[in-house]
Design a protein around this motif. Structure first.
Motif, PDB file in Angstrom:
ATOM      1  N   CYS A  74       0.838  -1.200   0.000  1.00 52.45           N
ATOM      2  CA  CYS A  74       0.000   0.000   0.000  1.00 52.45           C
ATOM      3  C   CYS A  74       0.877   1.255   0.000  1.00 52.45           C
ATOM      4  N   ALA A  75       1.930   1.211   0.830  1.00 51.15           N
ATOM      5  CA  ALA A  75       2.798   2.380   0.922  1.00 51.15           C
ATOM      6  C   ALA A  75       3.560   2.586  -0.380  1.00 51.15           C
ATOM      7  N   LEU A  76       3.881   1.490  -1.072  1.00 54.87           N
ATOM      8  CA  LEU A  76       4.715   1.607  -2.268  1.00 54.87           C
ATOM      9  C   LEU A  76       3.918   1.986  -3.513  1.00 54.87           C
ATOM     10  N   VAL A  77       2.590   1.794  -3.447  1.00 51.31           N
ATOM     11  CA  VAL A  77       1.769   2.091  -4.618  1.00 51.31           C
ATOM     12  C   VAL A  77       1.921   3.547  -5.044  1.00 51.31           C
ATOM     13  N   ALA A  78       2.151   4.414  -4.081  1.00 45.38           N
ATOM     14  CA  ALA A  78       2.304   5.835  -4.410  1.00 45.38           C
ATOM     15  C   ALA A  78       3.726   6.148  -4.865  1.00 45.38           C
ATOM     16  N   GLN A  79       4.561   5.143  -5.017  1.00 43.30           N
ATOM     17  CA  GLN A  79       5.960   5.321  -5.386  1.00 43.30           C
ATOM     18  C   GLN A  79       6.646   6.415  -4.571  1.00 43.30           C
ATOM     19  N   PRO A  80       6.728   6.206  -3.267  1.00 41.05           N
ATOM     20  CA  PRO A  80       7.358   7.218  -2.422  1.00 41.05           C
ATOM     21  C   PRO A  80       8.867   7.197  -2.614  1.00 41.05           C
ATOM     22  N   GLN A  81       9.506   8.292  -2.225  1.00 39.06           N
ATOM     23  CA  GLN A  81      10.962   8.316  -2.260  1.00 39.06           C
ATOM     24  C   GLN A  81      11.542   7.972  -0.901  1.00 39.06           C
ATOM     25  N   VAL A  82      10.674   8.141   0.118  1.00 39.19           N
ATOM     26  CA  VAL A  82      11.116   7.860   1.477  1.00 39.19           C
ATOM     27  C   VAL A  82      10.106   6.913   2.107  1.00 39.19           C
ATOM     28  N   LEU A  83      10.597   5.879   2.761  1.00 36.53           N
ATOM     29  CA  LEU A  83       9.715   4.928   3.416  1.00 36.53           C
ATOM     30  C   LEU A  83       9.956   5.003   4.921  1.00 36.53           C
ATOM     31  N   LEU A  84       8.887   5.232   5.673  1.00 33.62           N
ATOM     32  CA  LEU A  84       9.011   5.295   7.135  1.00 33.62           C
ATOM     33  C   LEU A  84       8.352   4.052   7.702  1.00 33.62           C
ATOM     34  N   LEU A  85       9.111   3.224   8.374  1.00 34.76           N
ATOM     35  CA  LEU A  85       8.573   1.959   8.879  1.00 34.76           C
ATOM     36  C   LEU A  85       8.679   1.944  10.393  1.00 34.76           C
ATOM     37  N   ASP A  86       7.516   2.040  11.051  1.00 39.34           N
ATOM     38  CA  ASP A  86       7.516   2.095  12.510  1.00 39.34           C
ATOM     39  C   ASP A  86       7.297   0.690  13.057  1.00 39.34           C
ATOM     40  N   GLU A  87       8.325   0.081  13.579  1.00 40.08           N
ATOM     41  CA  GLU A  87       8.274  -1.280  14.118  1.00 40.08           C
ATOM     42  C   GLU A  87       7.508  -2.216  13.199  1.00 40.08           C
ATOM     43  N   PRO A  88       7.997  -2.370  11.980  1.00 35.56           N
ATOM     44  CA  PRO A  88       7.225  -3.148  10.995  1.00 35.56           C
ATOM     45  C   PRO A  88       7.199  -4.638  11.297  1.00 35.56           C
ATOM     46  N   THR A  89       8.074  -5.136  12.168  1.00 36.43           N
ATOM     47  CA  THR A  89       8.139  -6.580  12.351  1.00 36.43           C
ATOM     48  C   THR A  89       7.531  -7.039  13.657  1.00 36.43           C
ATOM     49  N   THR A  90       6.817  -6.138  14.352  1.00 36.99           N
ATOM     50  CA  THR A  90       6.148  -6.531  15.586  1.00 36.99           C
ATOM     51  C   THR A  90       5.071  -7.570  15.268  1.00 36.99           C
ATOM     52  N   GLY A  91       5.089  -8.683  15.958  1.00 42.41           N
ATOM     53  CA  GLY A  91       4.077  -9.717  15.739  1.00 42.41           C
ATOM     54  C   GLY A  91       4.294 -10.523  14.480  1.00 42.41           C
ATOM     55  N   VAL A  92       5.474 -10.413  13.885  1.00 43.92           N
ATOM     56  CA  VAL A  92       5.752 -11.122  12.649  1.00 43.92           C
ATOM     57  C   VAL A  92       6.803 -12.192  12.942  1.00 43.92           C
ATOM     58  N   ASP A  93       6.606 -13.398  12.431  1.00 40.62           N
ATOM     59  CA  ASP A  93       7.529 -14.469  12.812  1.00 40.62           C
ATOM     60  C   ASP A  93       8.867 -14.365  12.070  1.00 40.62           C
ATOM     61  N   PRO A  94       9.893 -15.063  12.553  1.00 40.21           N
ATOM     62  CA  PRO A  94      11.257 -14.875  12.024  1.00 40.21           C
ATOM     63  C   PRO A  94      11.384 -15.133  10.529  1.00 40.21           C
TER      64      PRO A  94
END
Lengths: 646, 368
Positions: free
Chosen positions: A153-173
């Motif tokens: 969703c974030a990439l659909v707008a083709q951003p130049q900067v990506l801000l990821l706030d704790e993107p791996t919380t609750g995500v398995d290894p």
């Protein structure tokens, strides 16, 4: 790792200077400065409440700073929103919209032409391997898939900067590693990535990191710069008497900077490895403690962070638990005994033939990817649901696991703390003490201890809701063990707390175990897994590997090869096309390769493959397994066997 | 425009996905209309009245028959030995009729016979009705059986207009229709809006730099569509089950309906924006949408009945203006000349709600 030389000349894409933000009297961000260049992965590393989210919200243009500037390509963050992609901690997806509808909506809001939304959407979904789920509701996706969708969703707008706030919380290894591989790709294409995480193992995969604590950035640099800045080496000391060895080495001994206990070893920080090793041998010898072996290694990022926190005077106490320890004499007997547990839900078998023995005095870790059957297993182990077949023994009971006497012996702390937010800390503790039928004096003693452990002495009248996460977590832990349970279940007990608090937590957990409490931990954070005496890996409802942290690492039949190549990303991509994807992962400029064959042969083959593509191998060596590598290898091999069987 | 439509489409998809909410949104108004529209009735029939006939003459029995024949009362015999008040406290009767000994004899002599009527006035409204009906029955009996034919100086002929059968459901039906429209669309709108705050999806919207008015209009448009669906269902019921039809020019009603849908959707959206918690938002909508419209809009009690200190409040209750328009369209047919002012006021109140919501959201960023 060092950023590629080209990056240092890249234009600055994120610039933050003297940024401050106050909420009333609370200063969340206290004048931070940093710069991120185009194509860089920059990590903001710090525990919950460090001010990471506030910084992200300001950079995403959804909140105003109290003072200071935050610019993206020289424009104020708010004006640059069209260039920014922002992944919030909760992913901000609409659970009742499908994958495609979520992407479409975000694209519409950003006025992307429909043809482009469709084209980019399907490209990213394909890239992230979730294109089969286009019509599934976002709420029905697993944590890892939600994370990928949010990224799409974030990439659909083709951003130049990506801000990821704790993107791996609750995500398995497994998903986490794939996610970081994707980020490395995106950064290579020129995307600037700012990522926040409380997990120091993830920091290793950033080009540069900043250590953030209580609104201040304390140190910035590449992970190896940070490690080197400590000017120390790490000794892994393996011994059978961990508790005694920890006591013998703690206190202020010359040449020993720090001691940390893990599930089957001690980490001892020393300024100089040879002298340090001698000192350790001397001290342990004097106490009559046998040493199995000592290994010298580089310090981890966590050691740097701990040293930094100590330097700014942060202290976390782990006061002695004031208990009678009624289970001390049971030490070594079976507390949780499960044999051949199987559980069906309709036609679906959630857990298949699981046997677990946890003894009094032992810390057992149950690891597994999302959907591996961990939750169902735990529910059976603590008697919440009945197994379809198999036998259960819990705290000496076989029949009625839900009886009052059994429940009185159990303690449970869930990852979403079970405290009442609208009661004060004192009222919460009184409540939990009362529920378990403690006497007034007992409640007072225990309350005093919890407050000391949480660092909240004299603040028992504070409303629980007003406490920062890390503090609340310690109160919740305290509340869960007020009644001195003999068997304790912990669900990701230390996720999101700072390294010092995590140590205090584990010191406390070890203290309970040393007094005979049986402790079962579920987690998918491998930092927590290292703390367990024994581990069980669950895949698809079965336990596929079991042993001490060191044991499961040694039990790996293959080898782990680390290769430093001139063009890491291209090299990794190339090697991936040769074999199975999961075997290759990129840690900054280092490639980790899992091989089942001989290490030397593998290194030769890698060299040849890369040389054919014109990529030079600068360095190649065999390295010890990390638990994460073990986890991924175990999961992937089990999956492959299942496929073969089917 | 594209963003507004995208927003509206997203809201409608979300409502469609939530099968329970959708069913409730379409069924509850029907249930409400059928239940309240037919059960609210302030007329009284079959009220139990106890009788003690101490005279037991032909005249007294004739008077009792007059009471028996009335549809208002249901006569319950009561032993002469028990005090009639006991019937009130035992909840067996609302009134008591006591005919004194010697009633027949007095009448035969051409004098005035004495009867006593005791009324339980704890429910003052019913007491007033009992008083009125019993006075009427006695007067009618006087004229015929009593034989006291006197010349009446004024004789009024009463004709009932607009609702000649005095069918109460024709009056309350339209009122409940307004109540339904004042409750359900804003409830869904407020929930949808506060959910965005609760689930933090609002952050994604903020980052996308959509202007506040487009975001709000998109949402409001979706809930106007819901209101339109509920409107159609309830209007069908009013035309069939409630036996109503347009009394005159329906255009003021149609225009007002669109404005009212905007007004209530804006109201819900405004509350949802101000209260980022679904549970609290529900209560706020219930307070405004239900209580104000139910009590202060003339739905049951005429606005003139509200005590002066509170009556001014009803001037701000949006439901009141629409209620008058609906009743006019279905009963009186006054058309534009009678209703233009109400239509304008609904538009103004709706715009105020929209502006308040916009004021709250205009920065499109976190407020703290």
């Amino acid at each position: 790792m060092t950023p590629p030389a080209s990056q240092t000349d890249n234009p600055v894409s994120i610039h933050v200077s003297e940024l401050r933000k106050s909420y009333g009297a609370v200063e969340a961000v206290r004048g931070i400065n940093f710069e991120v260049r185009q194509g860089e992965i920059f990590g903001l590393i710090g525990p919950d409440g460090a001010g990471k989210t506030t910084t992200f919200q300001i950079l995403a243009g959804v909140m105003e700073a109290t003072s200071g500037t935050a610019t993206i390509y020289n424009r104020a963050a708010r004006a640059a929103r069209q260039q920014t992609g922002y992944l919030t901690q909760t992913f901000s997806l609409y659970p009742d919209l499908t994958v495609a509808e979520n992407i479409r909506y975000v694209g519409d809001l950003r006025l992307i032409p429909h043809a482009e939304i469709d084209e980019r959407g399907s490209r990213y979904l394909k890239m992230f391997d979730i294109d089969r789920f286009t019509d599934r509701l976002a709420g029905r996706l697993s944590g890892g898939m939600k994370q990928k969708l949010a990224l799409a969703c974030a990439l659909v707008a083709q951003p130049q900067v990506l801000l990821l706030d704790e993107p791996t919380t609750g995500v398995d290894p497994v998903s986490r590693r794939e996610f970081w591989d994707t980020l490395a790709h995106l950064a290579l294409d020129g995307l600037t990535i700012l990522v926040a995480t409380p997990y120091l193992d993830e920091a290793e995969r950033c080009h540069r990191v900043a250590l953030m604590y209580e609104g201040t950035i304390h140190q910035t640099g590449t992970p190896s710069e940070l490690r080197r800045s400590l000017g120390a080496k790490r000794l892994e000391v393996h011994t059978s008497a961990l508790g005694e060895a920890e006591d013998a080495l703690s206190g202020h001994h010359e040449g020993i900077l720090d001691v940390q206990r893990f599930g089957d070893r001690l980490d001892v920080m020393v300024p100089e490895p040879v002298a340090g090793q001698q000192q350790v041998e001397l001290l342990l010898g004097a106490a009559g403690i046998p040493i199995d072996n000592i290994r010298v290694d580089e310090p981890a990022l966590e050691n740097t962070f701990v040293a930094k926190l100590r330097a700014i005077g942060r202290v976390v106490k782990s006061p002695k638990y004031p208990g009678q320890h009624p289970h001390r004499d049971l030490m070594g007997q079976v507390a949780i005994g499960a044999s051949s547990l199987t559980r069906h839900f309709g036609a679906f078998t959630a857990v298949r033939d699981v046997s677990v023995d946890v003894k009094y005095g032992e810390i057992y870790g149950l690891l597994g990817a999302n959907g591996a059957g961990k939750t169902t297993t735990i529910k059976m182990l603590c008697g919440l649901i009945e197994p379809s077949t198999g036998r259960m023994e819990l705290a000496g009971e076989r029949g009625s696991l839900r009886s009052r006497t059994v429940r009185q012996k159990l303690g449970y702390m869930s990852q979403k703390f079970s405290l009442y937010d609208d009661l004060t800390v004192g009222e919460n503790l009184n409540f939990f003490g009362g529920v378990y039928g403690l006497s007034r004096e007992e409640i007072e003693t225990k309350k005093h201890w919890v407050l000391e452990f949480a660092g909240l002495e004299g603040k028992e009248a504070a409303l629980t809701a007003s406490l920062p996460g890390g503090w609340k977590q310690r109160v919740a832990f305290g509340a869960a063990i007020m009644h001195e349970p003999s068997v304790l279940f912990l669900d990701e007990p230390t996720s999101g707390v700072d390294p010092l608090a995590r140590r205090a937590f584990w010191r406390m957990i070890n203290q309970l175990a040393d007094m005979g409490t049986a402790i079962l931990v579920t987690t998918h954070y491998l930092e927590e897994a290292e703390q367990c005496n024994r581990l069980g890996f669950m895949v698809a409802g079965s336990i596929v590997a079991e042993g001490t942290p060191g044991g499961v690492k040694r039990a790996q039949t293959g080898h782990l090869i680390e290769t430093v190549a001139s063009e890491p990303q291209r090299a990794a991509d190339l090697l991936r096309t040769e074999g199975e994807r999961w075997r290759i992962s990129l840690f900054g400029d280092r490639i980790h390769n899992v091989t089942d064959g001989d290490a030397e042969t593998s290194m030769r083959e890698t060299r040849a493959t890369l040389a054919a593509a014109g990529i030079a191998v600068l360095e190649a060596r065999e390295i010890p397994w990390s638990l994460e590598d073990v986890f991924i290898s175990v999961v992937e091999k089990a999956k492959r066997e299942e496929r073969l069987a089917a | 425009m594209r963003r507004i439509l995208a927003q509206a489409r997203k809201e409608l998809i979300q409502i469609r996905r939530d099968k329970l909410a959708l069913t409730l949104a379409l069924l509850l108004p029907v249930g409400l209309l059928l239940l309240l529209g037919t059960s609210i009735s302030l007329s009284v029939t079959e009220l139990p009245i106890v009788v003690q006939d101490l005279d037991n003459s032909s005249a007294s029995r004739s008077l009792l028959d007059a009471f028996r024949q009335s549809i208002t009362f249901h006569v319950v015999p009561w032993p002469v030995t028990k005090p009639p008040m006991a019937a009130f406290t035992a909840n067996q009767a609302r009134a008591a009729l006591v005919i004194e000994h010697g009633f027949g004899r007095e009448l035969a002599r051409g004098g005035a016979g004495q009867v006593q009527i005791l009324i339980d006035a704890s429910d003052s409204n019913t007491a007033k009705l009992i008083q009125g009906y019993s006075t009427q029955i006695v007067a009618a009996w006087n004229r015929t059986a009593g034989g006291a034919q006197r010349l009446l100086p004024v004789k009024s002929h009463i004709r009932l207009w607009y609702n000649p059968g005095r069918v109460t459901k024709k009056f309350y039906g339209p009122g409940i229709f307004v109540l339904g429209l004042s409750m359900f669309p804003p409830l869904l709108a407020a929930l949808a809006m506060s959910r965005e705050g609760e689930q933090q999806t609002l952050l994604q919207v903020y980052v996308s730099s959509i202007p506040a008015h487009q975001f709000l209009l998109g949402k409001i448009l979706a809930f106007m569509a819901i209101a339109a669906a509920e409107w159609s269902i309830m209007m069908t019921l009013l035309f069939t089950f409630f036996d109503l039809s347009f009394a005159g020019d329906p255009t003021p009603f149609l225009v007002a309906s669109v404005l009212y849908a905007f007004c209530v959707s804006s109201y819900g959206t405004m509350l949802g924006a101000a209260i980022p918690s679904q549970a609290a938002a529900i209560q706020a909508v219930a307070l405004g949408g239900f209580l104000l419209v139910f009590l202060l809009s003339g739905l049951i009690f005429p606005v003139e009945n509200i005590p002066g200190g509170l009556r001014w409040l009803s001037n701000f209750v949006w439901g009141r203006y629409y209620m008058e328009i609906v009743r006019d369209a279905l009963l009186e047919g006054g058309g534009w000349p009678a209703m233009w002012f109400n239509v304008v006021v609904i538009g103004i109140i709706g715009s105020v709600f929209f502006l308040l919501a916009w004021r709250k959201m205009r920065r499109m960023q976190l407020s703290i």
